[in-house]
Design an enzyme around this catalytic site. Structure first.
Site, short mmCIF file in Angstrom:
data_model
loop_
_atom_site.label_atom_id
_atom_site.label_comp_id
_atom_site.label_asym_id
_atom_site.label_seq_id
_atom_site.Cartn_x
_atom_site.Cartn_y
_atom_site.Cartn_z
N ARG A 20 20.75 -24.44 5.72
CA ARG A 20 21.75 -23.60 5.05
C ARG A 20 21.71 -22.20 5.64
O ARG A 20 20.77 -21.81 6.31
CB ARG A 20 21.42 -23.51 3.56
CG ARG A 20 21.70 -24.80 2.80
CD ARG A 20 21.25 -24.69 1.36
NE ARG A 20 21.64 -23.41 0.77
CZ ARG A 20 20.98 -22.83 -0.22
NH1 ARG A 20 19.92 -23.37 -0.73
NH2 ARG A 20 21.39 -21.67 -0.71
N ALA A 79 10.35 -13.82 1.38
CA ALA A 79 10.67 -12.87 0.32
C ALA A 79 9.43 -12.15 -0.23
O ALA A 79 9.57 -11.10 -0.88
CB ALA A 79 11.41 -13.58 -0.80
O1 CA2 Z 1 14.76 -12.64 7.80
C1 CA2 Z 1 13.71 -13.20 7.49
O2 CA2 Z 1 13.00 -13.79 8.29
C2 CA2 Z 1 13.28 -13.26 6.01
O3 CA2 Z 1 11.87 -13.09 5.95
C3 CA2 Z 1 13.69 -14.64 5.51
C4 CA2 Z 1 13.49 -14.85 4.01
C5 CA2 Z 1 14.09 -13.70 3.20
O4 CA2 Z 1 13.76 -13.86 1.84
C6 CA2 Z 1 13.61 -12.34 3.71
O5 CA2 Z 1 14.27 -11.33 2.95
C7 CA2 Z 1 13.93 -12.16 5.18
C8 CA2 Z 1 14.16 -16.16 3.56
C9 CA2 Z 1 13.63 -17.40 4.24
C10 CA2 Z 1 14.65 -18.48 4.48
O6 CA2 Z 1 15.47 -18.71 3.36
C11 CA2 Z 1 16.44 -19.67 3.46
C12 CA2 Z 1 17.15 -19.95 2.29
C13 CA2 Z 1 18.14 -20.90 2.31
C14 CA2 Z 1 18.44 -21.58 3.50
C15 CA2 Z 1 17.74 -21.30 4.66
C16 CA2 Z 1 16.75 -20.35 4.62
#
Ligand code: CA2
Length: 146
Positions: A20, A79
Site C-alpha cells: 500500500r 512511527a
Molecule cells: O519514511 C519512513 O521510512 C517512515 O519511518 C515509515 C513509517 C512512518 O510511520 C514514519 O513516519 C516514516 C511507516 C512504515 C510503513 O508504513 C506503511 C503503512 C501502510 C502501507 C505501507 C507501509
C-alpha cells in the site's frame, strides 16, 4: 579479527511495504530492499543482519544487542521515531556508529512526522530517497566505521 555483522533494523509496519501507499514509500517490498542491501553490503565488505519487528520492546532489545555484538547500526524506527523516548534512550546507550533512515522525507509530511525524538541519539539521518536510502546509509555507515 573478523568484523562483526552490522544490524539493519526496521520498525512497525515496514513489513507492509509494496502493498500500500507506493506513492509515499515506493513499490519495493522489504524483501526487495533487503536483497539490494545484501548486494551493497557485500560490495562494501560488510556482513549484515537485516530484521523487522512491529514491537517497540523487541526493537529496543535488538538495539542493545547491536551495541554489544555489532560494529554498526542502521535503523528505520517507523512511527516510533516520533514517539519513543525508550528507543532514544536505547540508542543513546550504545557507542557504535549508528544511522537513522527513512524512506520518505519526514520533514515534508504531516506535522506529527516532522519531529524525530530518536535523531539526536544517532550520528546522522537519511530521509526521502526511498529504498535507495538504505544503500546510501550503508555507504555512510562504512565511512563512519573507517
Ligand atoms: O519514511 C519512513 O521510512 C517512515 O519511518 C515509515 C513509517 C512512518 O510511520 C514514519 O513516519 C516514516 C511507516 C512504515 C510503513 O508504513 C506503511 C503503512 C501502510 C502501507 C505501507 C507501509
Amino acid at each position: 579479527m573478523a568484523m562483526s555483522a552490522i544490524y539493519v533494523l526496521n520498525g512497525p509496519n515496514l513489513n507492509l511495504l509494496g502493498a500500500r501507499e507506493p506513492e509515499i514509500y515506493g513499490e519495493d517490498t522489504l524483501a526487495d530492499i533487503e536483497k539490494r542491501c545484501d548486494g551493497k553490503a557485500k560490495q562494501l565488505g560488510l556482513s549484515m543482519d537485516f530484521r523487522q519487528t512491529n514491537a517497540e520492546g523487541k526493537l529496543i532489545d535488538w538495539v542493545q544487542d547491536a551495541g554489544a555484538n555489532s560494529s554498526g547500526l542502521i535503523i528505520n524506527p517507523g512511527a516510533y521515531t516520533h514517539t519513543s523516548i525508550a528507543l532514544f534512550d536505547a540508542l543513546s546507550a550504545i557507542s557504535i556508529p549508528k544511522i537513522e533512515l527513512h524512506l520518505s522525507n519526514i520533514h515534508a509530511r504531516e506535522e506529527f512526522r516532522r519531529r524525530s525524538v530518536t535523531a539526536a541519539a544517532v550520528d546522522g539521518v537519511i530521509a526521502g530517497f526511498g529504498g535507495a536510502g538504505y544503500l546510501l546509509a550503508l555507504e555512510a555507515l562504512k565511512e563512519l566505521m573507517n
